[in-house]
Design a protein around this motif. Sequence first.
Motif, PDB file in Angstrom:
ATOM      1  N   VAL A  26      14.144   6.303  72.608  1.00  0.00           N
ATOM      2  CA  VAL A  26      13.942   5.592  71.351  1.00  0.00           C
ATOM      3  C   VAL A  26      13.256   6.526  70.366  1.00  0.00           C
ATOM      4  CG1 VAL A  26      12.715   3.667  70.240  1.00  0.00           C
ATOM      5  CG2 VAL A  26      13.804   3.340  72.469  1.00  0.00           C
ATOM      6  N   ASN A  27      13.708   6.528  69.112  1.00  0.00           N
ATOM      7  CA  ASN A  27      13.078   7.338  68.080  1.00  0.00           C
ATOM      8  C   ASN A  27      11.720   6.705  67.758  1.00  0.00           C
ATOM      9  OD1 ASN A  27      12.307   8.003  65.188  1.00  0.00           O
ATOM     10  ND2 ASN A  27      14.059   9.361  65.438  1.00  0.00           N
ATOM     11  N   THR A  28      10.657   7.384  68.165  1.00  0.00           N
ATOM     12  CA  THR A  28       9.322   6.800  68.070  1.00  0.00           C
ATOM     13  C   THR A  28       8.905   6.533  66.631  1.00  0.00           C
ATOM     14  OG1 THR A  28       8.734   8.039  70.065  1.00  0.00           O
ATOM     15  CG2 THR A  28       6.943   7.033  68.838  1.00  0.00           C
ATOM     16  N   MET A  29       9.219   7.428  65.708  1.00  0.00           N
ATOM     17  CA  MET A  29       8.825   7.260  64.316  1.00  0.00           C
ATOM     18  C   MET A  29       9.448   6.001  63.732  1.00  0.00           C
ATOM     19  SD  MET A  29       7.056   8.212  61.809  1.00  0.00           S
ATOM     20  CE  MET A  29       6.955   7.860  60.067  1.00  0.00           C
ATOM     21  N   GLN A  30      10.739   5.818  63.949  1.00  0.00           N
ATOM     22  CA  GLN A  30      11.414   4.635  63.422  1.00  0.00           C
ATOM     23  C   GLN A  30      10.854   3.359  64.048  1.00  0.00           C
ATOM     24  OE1 GLN A  30      15.701   4.849  63.592  1.00  0.00           O
ATOM     25  NE2 GLN A  30      15.723   6.973  62.900  1.00  0.00           N
ATOM     26  N   ILE A  32       7.915   2.909  65.324  1.00  0.00           N
ATOM     27  CA  ILE A  32       6.551   2.696  64.844  1.00  0.00           C
ATOM     28  C   ILE A  32       6.555   1.996  63.484  1.00  0.00           C
ATOM     29  CG2 ILE A  32       4.587   3.907  63.844  1.00  0.00           C
ATOM     30  CD1 ILE A  32       4.223   3.757  66.728  1.00  0.00           C
ATOM     31  N   VAL A  33       7.406   2.458  62.573  1.00  0.00           N
ATOM     32  CA  VAL A  33       7.472   1.859  61.236  1.00  0.00           C
ATOM     33  C   VAL A  33       7.916   0.402  61.320  1.00  0.00           C
ATOM     34  CG1 VAL A  33       8.629   1.938  58.996  1.00  0.00           C
ATOM     35  CG2 VAL A  33       7.887   4.060  60.084  1.00  0.00           C
ATOM     36  N   ILE A  34       8.956   0.151  62.095  1.00  0.00           N
ATOM     37  CA  ILE A  34       9.439  -1.225  62.270  1.00  0.00           C
ATOM     38  C   ILE A  34       8.376  -2.083  62.924  1.00  0.00           C
ATOM     39  CG2 ILE A  34      11.139  -2.652  63.490  1.00  0.00           C
ATOM     40  CD1 ILE A  34      13.081  -0.227  63.163  1.00  0.00           C
ATOM     41  N   ASN A  35       7.658  -1.496  63.874  1.00  0.00           N
ATOM     42  CA  ASN A  35       6.603  -2.218  64.579  1.00  0.00           C
ATOM     43  C   ASN A  35       5.520  -2.722  63.630  1.00  0.00           C
ATOM     44  OD1 ASN A  35       3.767  -1.952  66.150  1.00  0.00           O
ATOM     45  ND2 ASN A  35       4.054  -0.121  64.897  1.00  0.00           N
ATOM     46  N   LEU A 196      10.386   7.368  55.874  1.00  0.00           N
ATOM     47  CA  LEU A 196      11.779   7.255  56.317  1.00  0.00           C
ATOM     48  C   LEU A 196      12.745   7.434  55.144  1.00  0.00           C
ATOM     49  CD1 LEU A 196      11.707   4.282  58.875  1.00  0.00           C
ATOM     50  CD2 LEU A 196      11.642   6.741  59.326  1.00  0.00           C
ATOM     51  N   ALA A 197      12.350   6.972  53.962  1.00  0.00           N
ATOM     52  CA  ALA A 197      13.196   7.116  52.775  1.00  0.00           C
ATOM     53  C   ALA A 197      13.390   8.589  52.430  1.00  0.00           C
ATOM     54  CB  ALA A 197      12.583   6.368  51.600  1.00  0.00           C
ATOM     55  N   VAL A 198      12.301   9.360  52.570  1.00  0.00           N
ATOM     56  CA  VAL A 198      12.387  10.804  52.317  1.00  0.00           C
ATOM     57  C   VAL A 198      13.319  11.454  53.340  1.00  0.00           C
ATOM     58  CG1 VAL A 198      11.098  12.969  52.339  1.00  0.00           C
ATOM     59  CG2 VAL A 198      10.103  10.936  51.267  1.00  0.00           C
ATOM     60  N   ARG A 206      18.796   8.373  61.018  1.00  0.00           N
ATOM     61  CA  ARG A 206      19.889   7.650  61.675  1.00  0.00           C
ATOM     62  C   ARG A 206      19.278   6.502  62.474  1.00  0.00           C
ATOM     63  NH1 ARG A 206      22.307   7.998  66.736  1.00  0.00           N
ATOM     64  NH2 ARG A 206      24.456   7.219  66.806  1.00  0.00           N
ATOM     65  N   ILE A 207      19.332   5.329  61.893  1.00  0.00           N
ATOM     66  CA  ILE A 207      18.720   4.159  62.516  1.00  0.00           C
ATOM     67  C   ILE A 207      19.701   3.528  63.502  1.00  0.00           C
ATOM     68  CG2 ILE A 207      17.768   1.854  62.103  1.00  0.00           C
ATOM     69  CD1 ILE A 207      16.851   2.804  59.386  1.00  0.00           C
ATOM     70  N   THR A 208      19.229   3.251  64.699  1.00  0.00           N
ATOM     71  CA  THR A 208      20.065   2.637  65.731  1.00  0.00           C
ATOM     72  C   THR A 208      19.450   1.321  66.188  1.00  0.00           C
ATOM     73  OG1 THR A 208      18.924   3.761  67.550  1.00  0.00           O
ATOM     74  CG2 THR A 208      20.791   4.914  66.540  1.00  0.00           C
ATOM     75  N   GLY A 209      20.252   0.525  66.874  1.00  0.00           N
ATOM     76  CA  GLY A 209      19.800  -0.774  67.354  1.00  0.00           C
ATOM     77  C   GLY A 209      18.632  -0.671  68.312  1.00  0.00           C
ATOM     78  N   LYS A 210      18.630   0.339  69.167  1.00  0.00           N
ATOM     79  CA  LYS A 210      17.546   0.453  70.148  1.00  0.00           C
ATOM     80  C   LYS A 210      16.227   0.828  69.488  1.00  0.00           C
ATOM     81  CE  LYS A 210      18.611   5.216  71.622  1.00  0.00           C
ATOM     82  NZ  LYS A 210      18.981   6.056  72.790  1.00  0.00           N
ATOM     83  N   ASN A 211      16.295   1.561  68.362  1.00  0.00           N
ATOM     84  CA  ASN A 211      15.070   1.882  67.637  1.00  0.00           C
ATOM     85  C   ASN A 211      14.473   0.634  66.999  1.00  0.00           C
ATOM     86  OD1 ASN A 211      15.525   4.574  68.299  1.00  0.00           O
ATOM     87  ND2 ASN A 211      16.532   5.025  66.348  1.00  0.00           N
TER      88      ASN A 211
END
Length: 291
Positions: A26-30, A32-35, A196-198, A206-211
């Motif tokens: 899982v992409n940790t940065m993505q 984390i932001v969603i979290n 993430l916008a930057v 690249r945002i995925t469902g698992k992230n």
Amino acid sequence: MIYLLLSVLASSLIFVIFKLFQRFEVNTMQAIVINYFIACLVGFFGFIKETDISLIPTKLWFPGTLILGALFILVFNLAAITTQRSGLSVVAVATKMSVAIPVIFGVVLYNESTGVLKVTGIILALIAVYLSSIKTREGIAIKTKNLIFPLLVFLGSGIIDTLIKYLETTYVAKDDVALFSTTIFAIAGTIGISILAVQATMGKLRITGKNILGGIILGIPNYFSIYFLVLALRSEGFESSTVFTINNVAIVLVSTLLGIVLFKEHLLRKNWIGIILAIISILLVANSLNF
């Protein structure tokens, strides 16, 4: 005590989730932001009633939440850099050893007790954190050029805990605990979205469902880890130096035991010594309340 226990359990669950992130790539940065946004939603819809959001910037604690939100993102990125350059053990030690900062803050600013049992327990707790976190026989090896990163993680983590204590004591009313916690996550999430916008403009996003799923799963215990910690700090008869010491060393203890049970992790002799010292330190610090 129940709030402290719940905070420890929530924080320990976060470590389990991060372990699963590694397993499922899982992409940790993505995540984390969603979290942060999920944690915000949990607080807003679960614990906040009839609140005028437009009044939040007028709260005396609001400037502090801006700083905390920025620190959440900054320390996370520093932790990621430290992990890449020096290993996960270094991050674990730097994060949990930072308990020394809010403990010193509590003693100096609020004249909290410094009895023999308590001081001994705190020293043992720091040793326990170190021994429990080292997963190699050689111990920690950090190149001089990379030393700045774990030092910044240490300072950042300590400042976060200290600032939470200061704001909770000075500005946060009893009815504002949930709103205070929710606002921190909302600000952290907003800053994260900007990052993430930057990345998106640079073609690196690249945002995925698992992230997204990872962020949702992480957000729930993350909210409660802060919410229950603030409530524990407000509990009568508990000094902040006691709360932070027990909280940090208990998280290390519980997450280590969960690693053994859930992930079949093998511990070195020093890790077992760390676990024993962690238990002793908790008993000493907890019993110091009675003296």
